[in-house]
Motif scaffolding. Structure first.
Motif, PDB file in Angstrom:
ATOM      1  N   HIS A 230       1.179  -1.338   0.050  1.00  0.00           N
ATOM      2  CA  HIS A 230       0.105   0.299   0.043  1.00  0.00           C
ATOM      3  C   HIS A 230       0.798   0.866   0.319  1.00  0.00           C
ATOM      4  CE1 HIS A 230      -3.898   2.046   0.801  1.00  0.00           C
ATOM      5  NE2 HIS A 230      -4.295   1.546   0.380  1.00  0.00           N
ATOM      6  N   GLY A 266      -1.262  -0.596  12.099  1.00  0.00           N
ATOM      7  CA  GLY A 266      -2.198  -2.530  11.749  1.00  0.00           C
ATOM      8  C   GLY A 266      -2.810  -2.241  13.015  1.00  0.00           C
ATOM      9  N   ALA A 293     -16.694  10.753  19.382  1.00  0.00           N
ATOM     10  CA  ALA A 293     -14.967  10.617  17.943  1.00  0.00           C
ATOM     11  C   ALA A 293     -14.906  11.905  17.892  1.00  0.00           C
ATOM     12  CB  ALA A 293     -15.560  10.009  17.314  1.00  0.00           C
ATOM     13  N   LYS A 296     -13.361  16.716  20.846  1.00  0.00           N
ATOM     14  CA  LYS A 296     -11.587  16.659  20.450  1.00  0.00           C
ATOM     15  C   LYS A 296     -10.823  16.760  22.152  1.00  0.00           C
ATOM     16  CE  LYS A 296     -11.415  17.414  16.711  1.00  0.00           C
ATOM     17  NZ  LYS A 296     -11.367  16.673  15.694  1.00  0.00           N
ATOM     18  N   LEU A 302     -13.153   7.117  15.792  1.00  0.00           N
ATOM     19  CA  LEU A 302     -13.889   5.828  15.936  1.00  0.00           C
ATOM     20  C   LEU A 302     -13.183   4.807  14.281  1.00  0.00           C
ATOM     21  CD1 LEU A 302     -17.610   6.981  13.869  1.00  0.00           C
ATOM     22  CD2 LEU A 302     -16.493   5.799  16.873  1.00  0.00           C
ATOM     23  N   MET A 303     -12.514   3.716  15.140  1.00  0.00           N
ATOM     24  CA  MET A 303     -11.363   2.949  14.555  1.00  0.00           C
ATOM     25  C   MET A 303     -11.840   2.614  13.281  1.00  0.00           C
ATOM     26  SD  MET A 303      -8.964   4.010  17.117  1.00  0.00           S
ATOM     27  CE  MET A 303      -8.017   2.467  16.638  1.00  0.00           C
ATOM     28  N   GLY A 304     -11.108   2.503  12.802  1.00  0.00           N
ATOM     29  CA  GLY A 304     -11.169   1.720  11.363  1.00  0.00           C
ATOM     30  C   GLY A 304     -11.853   2.156   9.960  1.00  0.00           C
ATOM     31  N   GLY A 306     -11.333   6.493   8.683  1.00  0.00           N
ATOM     32  CA  GLY A 306     -10.496   7.562   8.603  1.00  0.00           C
ATOM     33  C   GLY A 306      -9.031   7.176   7.972  1.00  0.00           C
ATOM     34  N   ARG A 308      -4.549   8.934   5.410  1.00  0.00           N
ATOM     35  CA  ARG A 308      -3.895  10.127   4.739  1.00  0.00           C
ATOM     36  C   ARG A 308      -4.153   9.958   3.673  1.00  0.00           C
ATOM     37  NH1 ARG A 308       0.350  11.718   6.814  1.00  0.00           N
ATOM     38  NH2 ARG A 308      -0.157  11.872   8.758  1.00  0.00           N
ATOM     39  N   TYR A 353     -18.796  16.246  10.097  1.00  0.00           N
ATOM     40  CA  TYR A 353     -17.859  16.404  10.732  1.00  0.00           C
ATOM     41  C   TYR A 353     -17.192  14.566   9.872  1.00  0.00           C
ATOM     42  CZ  TYR A 353     -14.187  14.612  14.342  1.00  0.00           C
ATOM     43  OH  TYR A 353     -12.710  14.644  14.135  1.00  0.00           O
ATOM     44  N   ARG A 357     -14.222  15.657   6.828  1.00  0.00           N
ATOM     45  CA  ARG A 357     -13.114  15.393   6.767  1.00  0.00           C
ATOM     46  C   ARG A 357     -12.569  14.631   5.873  1.00  0.00           C
ATOM     47  NH1 ARG A 357     -15.395  17.782  11.295  1.00  0.00           N
ATOM     48  NH2 ARG A 357     -13.519  18.954  12.222  1.00  0.00           N
ATOM     49  N   LEU A 359     -13.449  11.093   6.394  1.00  0.00           N
ATOM     50  CA  LEU A 359     -13.525   9.869   6.901  1.00  0.00           C
ATOM     51  C   LEU A 359     -14.568   8.749   6.240  1.00  0.00           C
ATOM     52  CD1 LEU A 359     -13.104  12.093  10.534  1.00  0.00           C
ATOM     53  CD2 LEU A 359     -10.963  10.832   8.773  1.00  0.00           C
ATOM     54  N   ASN A 362     -11.959   2.216   6.663  1.00  0.00           N
ATOM     55  CA  ASN A 362     -11.078   2.099   5.644  1.00  0.00           C
ATOM     56  C   ASN A 362     -10.970  -0.318   5.621  1.00  0.00           C
ATOM     57  OD1 ASN A 362      -9.257   1.145   8.129  1.00  0.00           O
ATOM     58  ND2 ASN A 362      -9.057   3.450   8.720  1.00  0.00           N
ATOM     59  N   ARG A 389       1.029  -7.865   4.537  1.00  0.00           N
ATOM     60  CA  ARG A 389       2.011  -7.040   4.116  1.00  0.00           C
ATOM     61  C   ARG A 389       3.330  -7.380   4.124  1.00  0.00           C
ATOM     62  NH1 ARG A 389       0.529  -1.453   4.402  1.00  0.00           N
ATOM     63  NH2 ARG A 389      -1.196  -2.455   3.675  1.00  0.00           N
TER      64      ARG A 389
HETATM   65  C1  SDX Z   1      -4.224   1.625   7.587  1.00  0.00           C
HETATM   66  O1  SDX Z   1      -1.202   4.721   5.673  1.00  0.00           O
HETATM   67  C2  SDX Z   1      -1.748   3.482   4.697  1.00  0.00           C
HETATM   68  O2  SDX Z   1      -1.219   3.120   3.775  1.00  0.00           O
HETATM   69  C3  SDX Z   1      -2.527   2.296   6.301  1.00  0.00           C
HETATM   70  C4  SDX Z   1      -3.036   1.690   5.587  1.00  0.00           C
HETATM   71  C5  SDX Z   1      -2.334   0.354   5.180  1.00  0.00           C
HETATM   72  O3  SDX Z   1      -2.436  -0.190   4.243  1.00  0.00           O
HETATM   73  O4  SDX Z   1      -1.043   0.429   5.162  1.00  0.00           O
HETATM   74  O5  SDX Z   1      -3.650   1.922   4.221  1.00  0.00           O
HETATM   75  C6  SDX Z   1      -3.721   0.612   6.826  1.00  0.00           C
HETATM   76  O6  SDX Z   1      -3.531   1.542   8.852  1.00  0.00           O
HETATM   77  C7  SDX Z   1      -5.266   2.416   8.063  1.00  0.00           C
HETATM   78  C8  SDX Z   1      -4.839   3.080   8.885  1.00  0.00           C
HETATM   79  C9  SDX Z   1      -6.286   2.514  10.283  1.00  0.00           C
HETATM   80  N1  SDX Z   1      -6.191   3.309  11.286  1.00  0.00           N
HETATM   81  C10 SDX Z   1      -7.078   3.573  11.788  1.00  0.00           C
HETATM   82  O7  SDX Z   1      -8.418   2.732  12.092  1.00  0.00           O
HETATM   83  C11 SDX Z   1      -7.500   4.334  13.474  1.00  0.00           C
HETATM   84  C12 SDX Z   1      -7.911   5.742  13.507  1.00  0.00           C
HETATM   85  N2  SDX Z   1      -8.361   6.610  11.876  1.00  0.00           N
HETATM   86  C13 SDX Z   1      -7.278   7.876  12.446  1.00  0.00           C
HETATM   87  O8  SDX Z   1      -6.572   7.733  13.559  1.00  0.00           O
HETATM   88  C14 SDX Z   1      -6.266   8.370  11.566  1.00  0.00           C
HETATM   89  O9  SDX Z   1      -7.915   8.618  10.476  1.00  0.00           O
HETATM   90  C15 SDX Z   1      -5.328   8.021  10.835  1.00  0.00           C
HETATM   91  C16 SDX Z   1      -4.418   7.779  11.249  1.00  0.00           C
HETATM   92  C17 SDX Z   1      -6.056   6.455  10.151  1.00  0.00           C
HETATM   93  C18 SDX Z   1      -5.045   9.326   9.743  1.00  0.00           C
HETATM   94  O10 SDX Z   1      -4.063   9.707  10.230  1.00  0.00           O
HETATM   95  P1  SDX Z   1      -4.227  11.586   9.558  1.00  0.00           P
HETATM   96  O11 SDX Z   1      -3.955  11.188   8.591  1.00  0.00           O
HETATM   97  O12 SDX Z   1      -2.936  12.315  10.157  1.00  0.00           O
HETATM   98  O13 SDX Z   1      -5.354  12.371  10.145  1.00  0.00           O
HETATM   99  P2  SDX Z   1      -5.806  13.677  11.140  1.00  0.00           P
HETATM  100  O14 SDX Z   1      -5.655  12.706  12.301  1.00  0.00           O
HETATM  101  O15 SDX Z   1      -4.858  14.371  10.814  1.00  0.00           O
HETATM  102  O16 SDX Z   1      -7.327  13.659  10.958  1.00  0.00           O
HETATM  103  C19 SDX Z   1      -8.271  14.798   9.774  1.00  0.00           C
HETATM  104  C20 SDX Z   1      -9.176  15.448  10.980  1.00  0.00           C
HETATM  105  C21 SDX Z   1      -8.940  15.199  12.695  1.00  0.00           C
HETATM  106  O17 SDX Z   1     -10.441  16.387  12.977  1.00  0.00           O
HETATM  107  P3  SDX Z   1      -9.392  17.625  12.464  1.00  0.00           P
HETATM  108  O18 SDX Z   1      -8.303  18.627  14.185  1.00  0.00           O
HETATM  109  O19 SDX Z   1      -9.829  18.158  11.384  1.00  0.00           O
HETATM  110  O20 SDX Z   1     -10.842  18.420  13.366  1.00  0.00           O
HETATM  111  O21 SDX Z   1      -9.977  14.016  11.262  1.00  0.00           O
HETATM  112  C22 SDX Z   1     -10.758  13.471  13.073  1.00  0.00           C
HETATM  113  C23 SDX Z   1      -8.703  14.045  12.810  1.00  0.00           C
HETATM  114  O22 SDX Z   1      -9.285  14.224  14.754  1.00  0.00           O
HETATM  115  N3  SDX Z   1      -9.895  12.407  12.705  1.00  0.00           N
HETATM  116  C24 SDX Z   1     -11.151  10.731  13.354  1.00  0.00           C
HETATM  117  C25 SDX Z   1     -10.036  10.107  13.079  1.00  0.00           C
HETATM  118  N4  SDX Z   1      -9.286  10.035  12.093  1.00  0.00           N
HETATM  119  C26 SDX Z   1      -9.021  11.288  11.869  1.00  0.00           C
HETATM  120  N5  SDX Z   1     -12.108  11.971  14.026  1.00  0.00           N
HETATM  121  C27 SDX Z   1     -12.607  10.537  14.506  1.00  0.00           C
HETATM  122  N6  SDX Z   1     -12.256   9.466  14.213  1.00  0.00           N
HETATM  123  C28 SDX Z   1     -10.853   8.962  13.385  1.00  0.00           C
HETATM  124  N7  SDX Z   1     -10.797   7.879  13.503  1.00  0.00           N
END
Ligand code: SDX
Length: 428
Positions: A230, A266, A293, A296, A302-304, A306, A308, A353, A357, A359, A362, A389
């Motif tokens: 990925h 992961g 969620a 702030k 919310l896991m799963g 959002g 990047r 919300y 964003r 979200l 994933n 992976r």
């Molecule tokens: C994987 O990169 C890859 O390719 C990864 C992956 C792969 O195949 O290798 O796809 C696998 O890791 C998928 C992601 C799994 N993780 C999660 O599901 C954990 C929950 N998600 C978040 O922690 C977050 O969305 C990330 C880590 C996935 C992305 O983080 P970013 O890109 O740094 O985004 P951010 O934290 O800057 O969020 C932007 C906004 C923020 O709010 P504001 O400051 O704009 O007000 O969105 C909000 C965040 O607070 N936000 C969430 C959220 N994810 C982002 N709010 C609530 N719940 C969420 N899950």
């Protein structure tokens, strides 16, 4: 190369080359920035920074596109075996029957682990996290195969090391599970497919061999295929960072395992199940969790949800959501967590919300429900991600060396104390 980007700073203008990739992605090559201007760029989290040129995987986050070596994930997911995908990601082309047969033979040959290695599993406490065991055992395996400590990114030496790693990661993972539950380990059966062999090593017992049903074997195959690579995610970038010092492949991917372990990466598949179970048992409404969620101060996510890169849907999540239904039906299972997951997704699709964003679910949002359906224990979910992976990590490590990329050494901007003189302790 062709166009230039011009940066004007301190009243002077500087030109930098623009590079355009095969899918029209554009970058400004700033390798000479500091020498020319004295400035560096700053991009914590590297959201706008490219670390490499790569021909392995292409993701278009706006359009929800994922391709391995140009092949769309939707086609690969439905038709290819994990071993085919591993060959594709490692060598750039879909294998012929003969090539795939040779690859499978190499994987089967390397499946057993040295008897002396088995004793090391008993050294871990029963509560040891499987990702800690995996990372440790990967380095330990390399101690029994000194030839893999050599850094070869081409030819037979690389092919052997890659097959050995792809095979041993599966054996180590299954063995760690058996030791954790206090049951005898199951040795690999060379007559089984990659997935069926893993399930055999996980679930067979001395008096009853576990025979994976086609549904379960196909579900595991799909899971591994969808996780195979990925682009430059956190763990793959870690493998490249470590590999850039010319560390061997096993130590580089052992570092990748540690990066993948994090709950934001992961570890999220486990987090999703815990979140859904909490929702099911708490009696709180879904709105309660959505509000949490959004708050702030709560730091609750919310896991799963959002990503990047994906600012639309994650194609892997759509494929998994469809397949989870089919697997539960075929296995005549009912998992109320799926109902909660579907309802949660629908609510976020109507909530500004999350929409504002970008979200969306994933890969981790539905993958855990699939793993539950086929009997994988919760604490093994990140390990399954690591097994999937592995082809991507190996291929990125190899590409880094093939491109003769310099050792990775980012810069910083210092914000600490200015020069000051040492004061002996009795004068402080
Ligand atoms: C994987 O990169 C890859 O390719 C990864 C992956 C792969 O195949 O290798 O796809 C696998 O890791 C998928 C992601 C799994 N993780 C999660 O599901 C954990 C929950 N998600 C978040 O922690 C977050 O969305 C990330 C880590 C996935 C992305 O983080 P970013 O890109 O740094 O985004 P951010 O934290 O800057 O969020 C932007 C906004 C923020 O709010 P504001 O400051 O704009 O007000 O969105 C909000 C965040 O607070 N936000 C969430 C959220 N994810 C982002 N709010 C609530 N719940 C969420 N899950």
């Amino acid at each position: 190369m062709g166009d230039k980007a011009t940066l004007t700073v301190d009243g002077k203008s500087y030109d930098f080359d623009v590079f355009v990739g095969s899918e029209n992605e554009k970058c400004i090559d700033i390798q000479s920035l500091r020498d020319q201007t004295g400035y560096i760029t700053m991009d914590p989290g590297y959201g706008n920074t490219g670390s490499c040129y790569s021909s392995i995987t292409y993701v278009d986050g706006a359009k929800g596109i994922l391709r391995y070596r140009g092949y769309p994930i939707e086609q690969i997911a439905e038709q290819a075996s994990f071993m085919e995908v591993a060959c594709l990601i490692l060598y750039g082309e879909l294998p012929t029957q003969q090539q795939l047969g040779r690859f499978r033979d190499a994987i089967a040959e390397h499946a057993p682990i040295h008897t002396n290695l088995e004793h090391h599993f008993s050294g871990f406490p029963k509560s040891a996290p499987p990702m800690a065991i995996l990372s440790a055992m990967l380095n330990l395996v390399s101690c029994f195969h000194p030839e893999v400590l050599e850094v070869h990114s081409e030819g037979r030496a690389f092919n052997r090391t890659a097959a050995l790693l792809l095979s041993k990661v599966r054996t180590i993972s299954a063995f760690s599970y058996r030791m954790a539950i206090g049951k005898p380990i199951n040795h690999p059966n060379p007559n089984l497919s990659y997935c069926a062999n893993f399930l055999h090593m996980m679930f067979s017992d001395p008096y009853r061999e576990y025979i994976a049903s086609p549904t379960v074997e196909r579900a595991l195959n799909l899971f591994l295929v969808l996780h195979a690579d990925h682009e430059q995610n956190c763990s793959t970038s870690t493998v490249r960072m470590v590999g850039s010092s010319h560390a061997n492949l096993f130590s580089s991917v052992a570092a990748g395992v540690c990066a993948l372990w994090g709950p934001l990466h992961g570890g999220a598949n486990t987090g999703v199940i815990k979140m859904l179970e909490d929702i099911r048992s708490s009696g709180h409404s879904l709105d309660y969790y959505l509000d949490l969620a959004k708050d702030k101060s709560s730091e609750y996510k919310l896991m799963g949800f959002g990503h990047r890169v994906y600012k639309n849907f994650d194609p892997r999540s759509r494929i998994l959501k469809k397949r989870v239904y089919e697997v539960l039906e075929e296995l005549k299972l009912d998992d109320t967590l799926l109902d909660i997951a579907i309802e949660l997704e629908e609510k976020t699709l109507q909530d500004d919300y999350f929409l504002s964003r970008n979200l969306y679910p994933n890969v981790d949002f539905y993958s855990g429900i699939l793993l539950r359906a086929i009997g994988i224990p919760l604490d093994m979910f990140p390990v399954m991600f690591a097994i999937g992976r592995m082809p991507g990590w190996i291929s990125n490590w190899r590409e880094l060396l093939a491109h003769k990329q310099r050792i990775s050494r980012p810069r910083q901007i210092y914000t600490g104390e200015k020069l000051r003189q040492y004061v002996p302790i009795d004068e402080r």
